[in-house]
Structure formats: structure tokens, C-alpha cells
Design an enzyme around this catalytic site. Structure first.
Site, mmCIF file in Angstrom:
data_model
loop_
_atom_site.group_PDB
_atom_site.id
_atom_site.type_symbol
_atom_site.label_atom_id
_atom_site.label_comp_id
_atom_site.label_asym_id
_atom_site.label_seq_id
_atom_site.Cartn_x
_atom_site.Cartn_y
_atom_site.Cartn_z
ATOM 1 N N HIS A 39 0.842 -1.210 0.000
ATOM 2 C CA HIS A 39 0.000 0.000 0.000
ATOM 3 C C HIS A 39 0.875 1.257 0.000
ATOM 4 O O HIS A 39 0.582 2.239 -0.691
ATOM 5 C CB HIS A 39 -0.862 0.052 1.272
ATOM 6 C CG HIS A 39 -1.838 -1.072 1.421
ATOM 7 N ND1 HIS A 39 -1.720 -2.032 2.399
ATOM 8 C CD2 HIS A 39 -2.971 -1.374 0.742
ATOM 9 C CE1 HIS A 39 -2.729 -2.871 2.315
ATOM 10 N NE2 HIS A 39 -3.507 -2.512 1.318
ATOM 11 N N GLY A 67 -2.878 -1.567 -7.167
ATOM 12 C CA GLY A 67 -1.776 -2.519 -7.273
ATOM 13 C C GLY A 67 -2.046 -3.599 -8.321
ATOM 14 O O GLY A 67 -3.182 -4.051 -8.476
HETATM 15 P P1 AMP Z 1 -6.553 -3.643 -0.309
HETATM 16 O O1 AMP Z 1 -6.341 -2.884 0.955
HETATM 17 O O2 AMP Z 1 -6.138 -5.075 -0.221
HETATM 18 O O3 AMP Z 1 -7.916 -3.431 -0.910
HETATM 19 O O4 AMP Z 1 -5.533 -3.014 -1.343
HETATM 20 C C1 AMP Z 1 -5.544 -1.647 -1.651
HETATM 21 C C2 AMP Z 1 -4.674 -1.418 -2.848
HETATM 22 O O5 AMP Z 1 -3.348 -1.844 -2.564
HETATM 23 C C3 AMP Z 1 -5.142 -2.229 -4.065
HETATM 24 O O6 AMP Z 1 -5.013 -1.429 -5.229
HETATM 25 C C4 AMP Z 1 -4.192 -3.374 -4.089
HETATM 26 O O7 AMP Z 1 -3.988 -3.935 -5.363
HETATM 27 C C5 AMP Z 1 -2.910 -2.723 -3.585
HETATM 28 N N1 AMP Z 1 -1.999 -3.727 -3.055
HETATM 29 C C6 AMP Z 1 -2.258 -4.649 -2.092
HETATM 30 N N2 AMP Z 1 -1.185 -5.449 -1.899
HETATM 31 C C7 AMP Z 1 -0.241 -5.027 -2.765
HETATM 32 C C8 AMP Z 1 1.101 -5.452 -3.069
HETATM 33 N N3 AMP Z 1 1.664 -6.476 -2.440
HETATM 34 N N4 AMP Z 1 1.770 -4.790 -4.018
HETATM 35 C C9 AMP Z 1 1.210 -3.751 -4.676
HETATM 36 N N5 AMP Z 1 -0.041 -3.298 -4.449
HETATM 37 C C10 AMP Z 1 -0.750 -3.927 -3.512
#
Ligand code: AMP
Length: 280
Positions: free
Chosen positions: A37, A147
Site C-alpha cells: 500500500h 496494485g
Molecule cells: P486492499 O487494501 O487489499 O484493498 O488493497 C488496496 C490497494 O493496494 C489495491 O489497489 C491493491 O492492489 C494494492 N496492493 C495490495 N497489496 C499489494 C502489493 N503487495 N503490491 C502492490 N499493491 C498492492
């Protein structure tokens, strides 16, 4: 860093910045922040005058109530991390703020929501697009950062934004991994140390599969990846598909420059992990 809980007040504040010609970069999250994030925040920091993050564990994108209830939450720590990254604004709405009334809107997603994650988590992408569209209506960002870890989500959001002429640039950011290769995820917190170690086999196998894209057929690569991971008795593959990066349709072969990605979902105990690898 300013913290907002009410959409209308946030909208007002952002409009004020925009009146002075400031650009706004937006990073929507479900909190329990990790380096993945924070990379999105860093990128947004580099490219915009004002950086807005949101933290909201969106109930409508969980098809499994237990997964929703067990989803890790750590808002105080998240706030500290966002401050360190010089995020300007964080939006932390309550559920009734985002869903004051029933929202039964249907979203046309070109069938992209029916495969892979969509097949195993019915309604998931409807929930994702529902919340992202609501957040975009409040923040009205110039750029929004997602991501590549959630590859299908990124593809669907790009599609939705284009089809509906949202004036926002969607920026995909590379997957951030732990040293072992395991893709960082808030859900990794629910893994035991041993599970975390074993789960690194997922990316190791994907990486290894890169070596045989010239010598093996698609079906053979798929079978090899699934078998290699399933041989580990702590892991169970739910699906592994090799698809075109825009249509998300299966490809018959990996041709140069056609945009091919392998997407995988694996259970490690009751924790569901996803990852992907680009073949070209
Ligand atoms: P989430 O909190 O899981 O909904 O993720 C929020 C954002 O962070 C989304 O756009 C995800 O794709 C991105 N994200 C989560 N994990 C990763 C990672 N390991 N690398 C890059 N982006 C990430």
C-alpha cells in the site's frame, strides 16, 4: 494529515484545493497497511499536489461473511504509517456513510467479472466497482493508484472508468513482495510463520514457470504450476489461469507482445492468497 469521516465535508475540502489548481492523487485501501500500500502512496506523493487515501473494509465485496469478519483491522497504526508517508488526507468512513441506503445498482463489466476471482467470489467485483465509484464521486481524483497484485480488479476498474468516461487516470503499480517472494497482503497477517514460509512456494513456482513458456504448451504449464503447488500439503490451488491482460480470456499460446498474465488463487489453511505473473 487531515482525517475525514464524512464524505460531504471531504468533498468540500478537496474542491477547495482544486480551486487553487492542485492535482489530487487517490489511493483506496481496506487498511491494515503494508509496504505494498505504501508504495502506492509514495507514487501518488511523487505525482500529485494532494494525496488522499481511504480506509474502508467494504462489506459488499466480501462474498464470505467470515472472511469479512476476520479481515485484519488496525486503523491507528495505518494513520501513523500514512503520516510517515506524508499523505495529506485520509478518509475513514463508517459503513452507513458509504451505504446510507440500499444500493442495488448493477454494473456492466463486459463479462470481465465472471471469470477467475469473479467465478469463485460471485458478486465480489460488483462490490469493488460499487465502492470505487462512490469513492471517486467524493474524491474526484486526477489520478488513482491500484496494485497489480489484484490484477483482475485493476483490469475491471480500467474498463469501468473508460466505459463511463470518468475523468481519472488509473495507474497500476507493481506487486511488492516479501523477501521470500510472497506477495504482500493484509491477509498474510493471518498466516502462521510456517504457513508464511510455505506460501512463498506460490511465487517461486510462478517464477519458475517463466522458464518453460517456450518449451511447454499452455495446458502443460498450467498443470505443472498447479501440481507443483498442490504437492505441498499446506497449499491448495483454487484456480490458475493464463489469460490476455485486457480481455481476461484464456490464451492458446504465449505470443510475443500480446499481453499474457498468469493469475492464481491458493488457499493456505483458511487464508485465500492471490498472485500473478506476467508472461509477456
Ligand atoms: P486492499 O487494501 O487489499 O484493498 O488493497 C488496496 C490497494 O493496494 C489495491 O489497489 C491493491 O492492489 C494494492 N496492493 C495490495 N497489496 C499489494 C502489493 N503487495 N503490491 C502492490 N499493491 C498492492
Amino acid at each position: 494529515m487531515e482525517i475525514f469521516e464524512k464524505g460531504l465535508i471531504l468533498k468540500d475540502s478537496i474542491e477547495n484545493y482544486k480551486r487553487y489548481g492542485k492535482s489530487v492523487g487517490f489511493v483506496p485501501t481496506m487498511g491494515s497497511l503494508h509496504e505494498g500500500h505504501l508504495e502506492l502512496i509514495k507514487r501518488a506523493r511523487e505525482e500529485n499536489d494532494i494525496v488522499v487515501a481511504s480506509i474502508f473494509v467494504n462489506p459488499t465485496q466480501f462474498n464470505d461473511k467470515n472472511d469479512y469478519l476476520k479481515y485484519p483491522r488496525d486503523v491507528q497504526r495505518d494513520i501513523e504509517l500514512l503520516k510517515e508517508e506524508k499523505c495529506d488526507i485520509v478518509f475513514i468512513p463508517e459503513e452507513r456513510e458509504m451505504y446510507p441506503e440500499m444500493d442495488n445498482r448493477d454494473f456492466e463489466l463486459g463479462g470481465l467479472d465472471k471469470v477467475m476471482e469473479g467465478k469463485y467470489r460471485p458478486g465480489h467485483f460488483r462490490g469493488v466497482v460499487q465502492i470505487v465509484s462512490k469513492l471517486f464521486d467524493v474524491v474526484v481524483p486526477d489520478r488513482a493508484y491500484f496494485g497489480e497484485k489484484d490484477f483482475q480488479q485493476l483490469t475491471i476498474i480500467r474498463y469501468y472508468i473508460k466505459e463511463n468516461n470518468y475523468p481519472v487516470e488509473i495507474i497500476g503499480c507493481p506487486i511488492v513482495r516479501e523477501e521470500s517472494g510472497l506477495a504482500m497482503s493484509s491477509r498474510n497477517r493471518r498466516l502462521t510463520e510456517k504457513q508464511r514460509e510455505e506460501a512463498s512456494l506460490i511465487y517461486k513456482t510462478l517464477e519458475e514457470s517463466l522458464k518453460c513458456i517456450k518449451s511447454k504448451k499452455i495446458d502443460e504449464i498450467k498443470e505443472w504450476v498447479m501440481n507443483t503447488i498442490n504437492k505441498n500439503n499446506m497449499l491448495e490451488v483454487e484456480y490458475f489461469e493464463i489469460v490476455n491482460d485486457k480481455t481476461l480470456k484464456w490464451v492458446e499460446e504465449i505470443k510475443q507482445n500480446t499481453g499474457v498474465v498468469g493469475c492464481i488463487a491458493v488457499y493456505c489453511g483458511d487464508v485465500r492468497l492471490i498472485d500473478n505473473i506476467r508472461y509477456n
